[in-house]
Structures are given as structure tokens and as C-alpha cells.
Design an enzyme around this catalytic site. Sequence first.
Site, short mmCIF file in Angstrom:
data_model
loop_
_atom_site.label_atom_id
_atom_site.label_comp_id
_atom_site.label_asym_id
_atom_site.label_seq_id
_atom_site.Cartn_x
_atom_site.Cartn_y
_atom_site.Cartn_z
N ARG A 181 99.44 2.54 105.44
CA ARG A 181 98.87 1.76 103.75
C ARG A 181 98.35 0.06 103.65
NH1 ARG A 181 101.20 5.59 101.46
NH2 ARG A 181 102.85 5.52 101.21
N HIS B 9 93.64 7.39 97.95
CA HIS B 9 95.08 7.59 98.44
C HIS B 9 94.50 9.07 98.23
CE1 HIS B 9 98.80 6.36 98.47
NE2 HIS B 9 99.12 7.56 99.38
P1 NAP Z 1 107.93 7.78 109.86
O1 NAP Z 1 107.93 9.43 110.59
O2 NAP Z 1 108.77 7.02 109.63
O3 NAP Z 1 106.72 7.25 111.51
C1 NAP Z 1 107.18 6.14 111.23
C2 NAP Z 1 105.83 5.64 112.96
O4 NAP Z 1 105.62 4.45 113.11
C3 NAP Z 1 107.11 5.98 113.89
O5 NAP Z 1 106.93 6.54 114.72
C4 NAP Z 1 107.55 4.37 114.10
O6 NAP Z 1 107.71 4.45 115.66
C5 NAP Z 1 106.43 4.21 114.16
N1 NAP Z 1 106.52 1.92 113.28
C6 NAP Z 1 106.99 1.41 113.20
N2 NAP Z 1 106.84 0.39 112.70
C7 NAP Z 1 106.36 0.48 113.32
C8 NAP Z 1 106.14 -1.21 115.34
N3 NAP Z 1 106.17 -2.36 113.76
N4 NAP Z 1 105.36 -0.81 115.74
C9 NAP Z 1 105.07 -0.05 115.90
N5 NAP Z 1 105.44 1.30 115.14
C10 NAP Z 1 106.11 1.12 114.64
O7 NAP Z 1 106.68 7.92 109.14
P2 NAP Z 1 105.74 9.32 108.67
O8 NAP Z 1 106.15 9.96 108.23
O9 NAP Z 1 105.36 10.08 110.03
O10 NAP Z 1 104.44 9.01 107.55
C11 NAP Z 1 103.41 7.41 108.25
C12 NAP Z 1 103.29 6.37 106.76
O11 NAP Z 1 102.16 7.20 106.43
C13 NAP Z 1 104.09 7.00 105.72
O12 NAP Z 1 105.21 5.95 105.88
C14 NAP Z 1 103.46 6.63 104.50
O13 NAP Z 1 102.85 4.81 104.48
C15 NAP Z 1 101.89 6.73 104.72
N6 NAP Z 1 101.64 8.20 103.91
C16 NAP Z 1 100.28 8.29 103.59
C17 NAP Z 1 99.90 8.76 102.88
C18 NAP Z 1 98.73 9.43 101.77
O14 NAP Z 1 98.45 10.51 101.49
N7 NAP Z 1 98.13 8.09 102.45
C19 NAP Z 1 101.32 10.28 102.22
C20 NAP Z 1 101.59 10.42 103.23
C21 NAP Z 1 102.54 9.26 103.80
P3 NAP Z 1 109.04 5.14 115.84
O15 NAP Z 1 108.85 6.31 116.09
O16 NAP Z 1 109.77 4.59 117.52
O17 NAP Z 1 110.49 4.83 114.82
#
Ligand code: NAP
Length: 314
Positions: A229, A277
Site C-alpha cells: 500500500r 495499481h
Molecule cells: P496477509 O495474508 O494479511 O499478510 C500480511 C503480512 O504482513 C503477514 O505476513 C503479516 O505478518 C505481515 N505484517 C503485517 N503487519 C506487520 C508489521 N507491523 N510488521 C511486520 N509484518 C507485518 O495479506 P496478503 O493477502 O498477503 O496481502 C498483503 C497486502 O497486499 C494487502 O493488504 C494489500 O494491501 C496488498 N495488495 C496489493 C495488490 C496490488 O494489486 N497492488 C493486490 C492485492 C493485495 P504475520 O504473518 O505475522 O501476521
Amino acid sequence: MRLLIPFIHRVDSQEACDWVAAIQARLPGCDIRLFSQLSESERALATVAIVANPDPADVIKLPNLKWVHSVWAGVEGMMASLVHMPFQIVRLTDPQLAQTMSEAVLAWVMYLHRDMPQYRQQQLASQWHQRPYTDPGDRHIVLLGLGALGQKSALRLVDNGFRVSGWSRSVKCIDSVRCYAGSEQLTALLSQADIIVSLLPLTRDTESLMDRQFFRQVKTGAALINFGRGASVVEPDLLKALDQGQLSHAVLDVFAQEPLPPESPLWSHPGITLLPHISAPTSIATASCIVAANISRYLSQGIIPESVDKSRGY
Ligand code: NAP
């Protein structure tokens, strides 16, 4: 009577109709309807809603909601404005999305690994200069975020011969990936990374994480890919890190303000590759199956899928 399920959105009207049609086809026992078409008494019937970047003011017009299902993976907008509401928020977890994101991560890591931004600049200056080749095994990629998208991306990079480390809030155990957690370990990791890829959600802890202090800790000449993000990056600090050579290049797909305003200095900076994006668009075909299956399970067994942890913010 069929269960009425509102679809609340801020996407274009054609996309909204496509979502409604796709989910309706997979949930024939329900009545999936655009929120704007509902009367006040119909709104009161809804216990579950499907949302695509909804206006929070619309969501709170459904007084009997138990949960909402987002068709997107990132739900920071709802977390910011609806966290105190009693209903649960379920985000999209779709293996197809992870596959698409891992393809984007691999593509843009390859772009940086094979010096494509530098060769583009050389071409513009009619310069014939062969840069030394680096083996992928000598290229250290650090993934920030090892969730659904980060883990899949990490494994795809490993399969392509890169040296891969990952960082998350709680420590993980992933084959062939060195895993780290917590802010102290981040400092050590940043100084060793050649390419940093962020797949972090936006929370109060990750907002402005990539600031002046962060960029000071990275190895000189490292590159950044931000697919998480935009508000996790402090844009003026990023520009300074690029101008001072601390960072060699940044590939940015997400921004604090989207669409990126035309006057943004990011557009024209030679050290930035800018994407609108597009790294991992949601597939209506696969996501509608997942949403429909989750709602069917709720209707038949009363089970609400794993929801966002409101205290963590993701
Ligand atoms: P997810 O499964 O919730 O994983 C989030 C990861 O970030 C987890 O490993 C979490 O740690 C880690 N995290 C969160 N807060 C943290 C912190 N303060 N310090 C260190 N690590 C932290 O999410 P996801 O499905 O992989 O998606 C991730 C993000 O990608 C979404 O939230 C969205 O913003 C973005 N996204 C972007 C696109 C695009 O087209 N650009 C598309 C889809 C999603 P833990 O494992 O320990 O909980």
C-alpha cells in the site's frame, strides 16, 4: 423468500454489474442486489453484505449486519472507518490472487535483476555499455510481509534461483526462505537486501514504515518494489533516497493518493518505474466462487469465515 444480499461498491457501474451477475450465478438461492436499489425496509433484512471498496456511510445503513465479505484483499479503508461497528469484516483470500501477485513480483524482480531500467537510460543516451552479469543466487531479495501473497511470491523467487528472506510480524517457517520478525531484525535485514519487495497491509504500524530512517538502513544501491500500500512509503523520503543514490530504483504500483495526481514528482523521476495499481487485479471468476462458497457455508452451517483481526488492523 430468497436471502437478500446487498452489493456495496465504489467501482464503475459495469464492474459492479459483472460482480453481481457472477455471484448471483453461484448463489441461486440468494438475491444479490446493488445497494442503491434497496429500500430502507430491504436494507434492514441484510445480515451479510458483499463489498468492493464501499463507502462506509453506505455500510452503516444496514442495521442488522453480522458480517461483510470484501471482494478485495486489502481492507484498510473499512478498518479505518468501520472498526468499531459490531459486524465482522472478511477479506478476500484467493489462491489465484496470490498466483497473479507472485507473477508480478517475479516479473519486476527480474526487471531490476537484469538492469532493465539502466539499459533503458543507456538506450536513451545512445550508450553502448555492457554491465556485469549477476547470478540470481547472488541476488538477495527481501520480502516485507509473508502472508498469502508474500509466501507465494517468496517461493516463486526461490524457484527462480534467488536468495530469499522474508519479514513478518510473527516469525514463519518456509522452506528455503530465511524468515525474520520484529523491528530489530528488520534493521539487520535491510542492510543485506539487494531488492526489497513490500507486500505489507496498511495498518497503524506499517503506515510510513518506509521513511528516512528506513532508507538510511538499506544497503547503498538497493532497489525497492512496493506492491503493498502506498501510504507505507513517505514519498519525499523515497525521492531523497533515490537522489542521494541510497536507492538505485523503485517500482511503485500503489500510492498514498490514487490515481496519482498529474503534478506528482514521482511521474517523471528517472529512478522510478510507475504502475497504475495493476500488480494483482482480483479475478471476478475465481473471487466470486470463493465469496459464494463462504456465504453458502454460512447459510448452511452458520460459520463466518476467518475475519480481519480488528486490533492488528489486518
Ligand atoms: P496477509 O495474508 O494479511 O499478510 C500480511 C503480512 O504482513 C503477514 O505476513 C503479516 O505478518 C505481515 N505484517 C503485517 N503487519 C506487520 C508489521 N507491523 N510488521 C511486520 N509484518 C507485518 O495479506 P496478503 O493477502 O498477503 O496481502 C498483503 C497486502 O497486499 C494487502 O493488504 C494489500 O494491501 C496488498 N495488495 C496489493 C495488490 C496490488 O494489486 N497492488 C493486490 C492485492 C493485495 P504475520 O504473518 O505475522 O501476521
